[in-house]
Design an enzyme around this catalytic site. Structure first.
Site, short mmCIF file in Angstrom:
data_model
loop_
_atom_site.label_atom_id
_atom_site.label_comp_id
_atom_site.label_asym_id
_atom_site.label_seq_id
_atom_site.Cartn_x
_atom_site.Cartn_y
_atom_site.Cartn_z
N CYS A 31 69.40 74.63 56.49
CA CYS A 31 68.25 74.65 55.58
C CYS A 31 66.96 74.41 56.37
CB CYS A 31 68.42 73.57 54.51
SG CYS A 31 67.00 73.43 53.41
N ARG A 52 37.40 36.26 24.42
CA ARG A 52 35.96 36.32 24.63
C ARG A 52 35.24 36.95 23.43
NH1 ARG A 52 31.88 39.12 28.51
NH2 ARG A 52 33.07 41.01 28.17
N GLU A 90 36.14 34.23 45.24
CA GLU A 90 37.49 34.19 44.67
C GLU A 90 37.93 35.59 44.23
OE1 GLU A 90 36.10 31.20 42.02
OE2 GLU A 90 36.00 32.53 40.30
N CYS A 135 66.69 77.05 50.85
CA CYS A 135 67.72 77.82 51.57
C CYS A 135 68.77 78.41 50.65
CB CYS A 135 68.38 76.95 52.64
SG CYS A 135 69.48 75.71 51.96
N ASP A 138 70.59 27.38 32.22
CA ASP A 138 69.83 27.84 31.06
C ASP A 138 70.44 27.37 29.74
OD1 ASP A 138 68.23 29.02 32.81
OD2 ASP A 138 68.70 31.11 32.26
N ALA A 139 71.78 27.42 29.67
CA ALA A 139 72.44 27.09 28.41
C ALA A 139 72.20 25.63 28.03
CB ALA A 139 73.94 27.37 28.52
N TYR A 197 45.12 32.07 35.49
CA TYR A 197 44.36 31.37 36.52
C TYR A 197 43.02 30.95 35.95
CZ TYR A 197 47.36 32.35 40.56
OH TYR A 197 48.38 32.38 41.45
N CYS A 201 69.23 74.98 46.23
CA CYS A 201 68.07 74.54 47.01
C CYS A 201 67.00 75.62 46.98
CB CYS A 201 68.51 74.26 48.45
SG CYS A 201 67.13 73.92 49.55
N LYS A 240 33.61 45.17 43.66
CA LYS A 240 34.82 45.94 43.32
C LYS A 240 35.59 46.48 44.52
CE LYS A 240 34.78 47.10 38.78
NZ LYS A 240 35.90 47.12 37.90
N CYS A 292 70.65 68.83 48.97
CA CYS A 292 70.93 70.20 49.38
C CYS A 292 72.07 70.13 50.37
CB CYS A 292 69.69 70.79 50.04
SG CYS A 292 70.06 72.20 51.10
N LYS A 305 39.00 38.67 41.62
CA LYS A 305 38.70 39.13 40.27
C LYS A 305 40.01 39.61 39.65
CE LYS A 305 35.49 41.71 37.47
NZ LYS A 305 36.45 42.26 36.50
N ASP A 317 42.71 40.95 36.94
CA ASP A 317 42.60 42.08 36.03
C ASP A 317 43.44 41.80 34.79
OD1 ASP A 317 41.71 44.48 35.20
OD2 ASP A 317 43.04 45.68 36.47
N TYR A 353 69.65 23.81 28.96
CA TYR A 353 68.25 23.72 28.57
C TYR A 353 68.08 24.15 27.11
CZ TYR A 353 63.23 24.78 28.51
OH TYR A 353 61.91 24.84 28.18
S1 IVH Z 1 33.47 34.41 36.07
C1 IVH Z 1 29.61 33.75 33.80
N1 IVH Z 1 35.47 34.73 37.70
O1 IVH Z 1 35.82 39.51 34.82
C2 IVH Z 1 30.73 34.21 34.66
N2 IVH Z 1 35.31 36.21 35.85
O2 IVH Z 1 32.74 40.22 33.40
C3 IVH Z 1 31.96 34.44 33.89
N3 IVH Z 1 37.15 37.83 35.71
O3 IVH Z 1 35.72 39.23 31.54
C4 IVH Z 1 33.05 35.13 34.54
N4 IVH Z 1 38.23 37.15 37.50
O4 IVH Z 1 37.53 37.84 32.47
C5 IVH Z 1 34.87 35.18 36.59
N5 IVH Z 1 37.23 34.88 39.24
C6 IVH Z 1 36.62 35.31 38.13
C7 IVH Z 1 37.13 36.38 37.37
C8 IVH Z 1 36.44 36.81 36.24
C9 IVH Z 1 38.22 38.02 36.49
C10 IVH Z 1 36.86 38.65 34.53
C11 IVH Z 1 36.44 37.87 33.33
C12 IVH Z 1 35.30 38.64 32.70
C13 IVH Z 1 35.01 39.71 33.70
C14 IVH Z 1 33.60 39.59 34.20
#
Ligand code: IVH
Length: 679
Positions: free
Chosen positions: A439, A144, A121, A418, A35-36, A230, A415, A321, A433, A123, A125, A38
């Site tokens: 106990c 967005r 794929e 007991c 690290d140093a 991603y 405790c 979901k 305990c 979703k 968070d 770098y």
């Molecule tokens: S596609 C027109 N793919 O979920 C389609 N969204 O309302 C646009 N999100 O705010 C979204 N994983 O940030 C898409 N594999 C994925 C996603 C994804 C998470 C989020 C995205 C958006 C919300 C969908």
């Protein structure tokens, strides 16, 4: 001022070096310099750029540390609006079926038409971001916002190492990439741990951590937060031959060096979508980041165009979901529980809340220090998390909502069950305990452990029954279980003749356990299933184990038995009461089998070797990998030590991988592991 030639060349050289080290560190997980060193290269480049501002390029790695703080974010109008997707809240198969039916109807497909091709794929968070690359250079990153207009967060986004500042290969004139910025769970934990040490505020959860960091006006703050990204779609493009399918787009993005999550498939029809939904659910807890569902998209971009939008949501995509893993509730009491070995665990009694698919009313607070650290108090509003089969835990407190005068938690001195003293050795986190098997709480837990599925496997001996047996004085030790008589059992509350008979049958059946199960069932402190197996394999019989058990040096000859475990075992067998109980069991004809002393598969490359798994493997789940290793006579441990033979590392591997490198432990990826399993 025109920079002298040497400065130009040196800056170019430094940029190349720094990028090379970044790639090794972040993408290959194999750092090439300390690290140093770098930092030295990095500071030199910063110095050069400060002295000759014209040397600063749009893809200079120094941009990643963030520039000046902003007063406000500039608005960015999206050329292609950033829409959201419809959510199927029905978490069962109906969610995928409804989507597929809508797509087929909108495309006017007859029933006889083949299944529709989808891309499925995860979703993620986190927070949606649009990255704009002009001739391959990252020129702008925007949130967005309301879908039409977002905020310019370029400075903050540049601090995310995973996001390339320059695309690889021949770049299109304009390429907008959309995806999710998020914080991985290990990064979140590490960040919070560090904040705690510094006495600074912690993040509530990874999602808030990601969203909050991206919207920091001071990019230096954002740079300190470990974020990931991603890609999952496109915005505007110009001068790029867009692939024909969504799946093709993601492949193309990967080739440009943009990070795309590997957990994605092409699926045909609703049934394959459903299969993906449940396959990912099964792996949800082993992913290093949070997801709240999966996303299905019609794979063909031409069909996507045909399907179009309804009220700002595409008809061609849907989010399916999963049940939430975190929820908010209030603390109604903080009590302590007494475990099998006397360990005192503070537990929060909660206002009932539905989370992770069940109603939760209790959450563990682990130990005294943890309660202090999280500062959980009576009446607090808290976030609880229940992931998979893990015991629900209090993640954090919303301290702004604390009632005034909320009392701090105090560890009791005696405790509650007991009345024996509670003691906490100075160098330990756990208070205990001191009542031992005097106990009733410890006795009950010892019985439950003994009867457990992985121990003696006595079906029907649950918590309620054990309470009655102990409180009614029918059972004091595990040996007493084998002395129960039918009449007294049948007379118990909610028992009846049939259940009494079933229980006695189950107890009878448990009389011939394997040696590892029996040793595990004894409930020796620090002896889990794996150590029990090791002891059984090493000594072969209960008699031999007991004969050796007072000699800690002999115990330490067993693989993976160190001084702490050896001391626990010796201590257990030195206790006259424990010997009495074992004698009692033998008298009642409980007879553990003997274990062949040679390792099971001595000829395989894996037999007798200790493995540690870390990160997410591309195809095997953690459970699968563990089962394969164990089937070949190997062992899987939870943490890396000098005794570890191999560390199997997958994506987003964390500190275990660092430790392995530090100790020089051999590191395998999944394919190497598979080779070894074949050998
Ligand atoms: S596609 C027109 N793919 O979920 C389609 N969204 O309302 C646009 N999100 O705010 C979204 N994983 O940030 C898409 N594999 C994925 C996603 C994804 C998470 C989020 C995205 C958006 C919300 C969908």
């Amino acid at each position: 001022m025109v920079a002298p030639r040497e400065a130009v060349e040196r800056a170019e050289f430094l940029r190349g070096e720094i990028e090379r080290h970044n790639h090794a560190y972040y993408d290959l997980d194999a750092p090439t310099i300390p690290d140093a060193e770098y930092d030295k290269l990095f500071r030199e480049l910063q110095g050069l750029e400060a002295a000759h501002p014209e040397l600063l390029t749009a893809d200079s790695p120094t941009l990643r540390v963030g520039g000046k703080a902003l007063a406000a974010f500039a608005p960015v109008r999206h050329v292609v609006p950033m829409l959201s997707i419809r959510t199927e809240t029905e978490t069962g198969p109906a969610g995928a079926e409804a989507f597929d039916a809508r797509v087929r109807k909108a495309l006017a497909l007859p029933e006889s038409a083949p299944p529709v091709e989808y891309a499925a794929e995860l979703k993620f968070d986190g927070l949606a971001i649009n990255l704009r690359y002009k001739n391959g250079l990252l020129v702008q990153a925007a949130t967005r916002g309301d879908g039409e207009t977002g905020e310019d967060v370029t400075q903050n986004i540049r601090t995310i190492q995973r996001i390339p500042l320059r695309l690889r290969g021949s770049a299109p004139a304009i390429l907008e990439v959309r995806g999710e910025v998020f914080m991985s769970r290990p990064d979140f934990e590490r960040y919070n741990e560090r904040q705690r040490k510094l006495g600074k505020p912690t993040l509530v959860n990874p999602r808030n951590g990601a969203a909050g960091s991206v919207r920091q006006l001071d990019p230096k703050v954002a740079a300190e937060r470990p974020l990931s990204f991603y890609a999952y779609g496109l915005g505007e493009t110009e001068g790029w031959s867009v692939p024909a399918t969504h799946n093709g787009v993601l492949d193309a993005l990967t080739n440009l060096e943009l990070p795309v999550c590997e957990h994605r498939i092409v699926a045909y029809g609703a049934s394959e979508l459903i299969a993906f939904h449940s396959a990912i659910l099964a792996r949800r807890d082993s992913l290093p980041f949070d997801i709240d569902g999966v996303v299905y998209k019609v794979n063909s971009l031409a069909l996507q165009a045909e399907l179009g939008f309804v009220s700002r949501e595409p008809r061609w995509a849907v989010a399916h979901k999963y049940p939430p893993q975190e929820a908010m509730t209030t603390v109604e009491a903080i009590e302590v529980q007494v475990g099998r070995t006397g360990a005192i665990t503070p537990v929060a009694r909660l206002a009932p809340v539905f989370v992770g698919g069940v109603t939760v009313t209790n959450a563990t607070l682990h130990n005294e220090d943890e309660v202090r650290r999280k500062d959980v108090r009576l009446g607090d509003t808290v976030i609880v998390r229940r992931a998979g089969d893990v015991i629900p835990e209090v993640v954090s407190v919303l301290s702004e909502q604390r009632p005034i005068m909320a009392p701090e938690f105090v560890m009791p001195r005696i405790c509650p069950v007991c009345g024996s003293a509670i003691e906490r050795p100075e160098d330990e986190a756990i208070a205990r305990c001191t009542g031992g098997l005097y106990c009733p709480a410890q006795r009950k837990q010892a019985l439950l452990h003994f009867a457990g599925r992985r121990a003696m496997d006595i079906e029907g001996l649950g918590e309620k029954l054990v309470d009655q047996l102990v409180d009614g004085g029918l059972v004091k030790t595990t040996a007493d279980l084998y002395r129960l008589d039918f009449e007294r059992l049948a007379a118990l509350d909610r028992m009846g003749e049939k259940s009494a008979k079933n229980l006695l049958d189950a107890i009878e059946r448990s009389k011939t356990p394997t040696l590892p199960r029996f040793v595990f069932a004894l409930g020796i402190r620090n002896v889990g299933e794996t150590t029990a197996k090791d002891l059984a394999r090493h000594f072969g019989s209960l008699k031999a184990l007991m004969a050796a058990a007072r000699d800690e040096a002999r115990l330490q000859q067993v693989p993976d038995v160190g001084p702490v475990v050896a001391a626990s075992i010796a201590h257990f067998f030195a206790e006259p009461h424990n010997i009495e109980v074992i004698d009692g069991l033998l008298e009642e004809k409980v007879s553990p089998g003997n274990t062949p002393m040679a390792p099971l598969a001595a000829d395989s490359a894996i037999a007798g070797k200790t493995f540690v798994l870390t990160g997410t493997l591309p195809t095997l789940s953690r459970e699968e990998a563990k089962a394969l290793i164990e089937a070949k006579g190997g062992k899987v441990a939870g943490s890396v030590s000098k005794k570890t033979h191999f560390v199997v590392a997958g994506a987003e591997a964390g500190s275990k991988l660092d430790k392995a490198r530090e100790l020089g432990v051999e590191i395998l990826d999944e394919s190497k592991l598979k080779e070894l399993l074949q050998a």
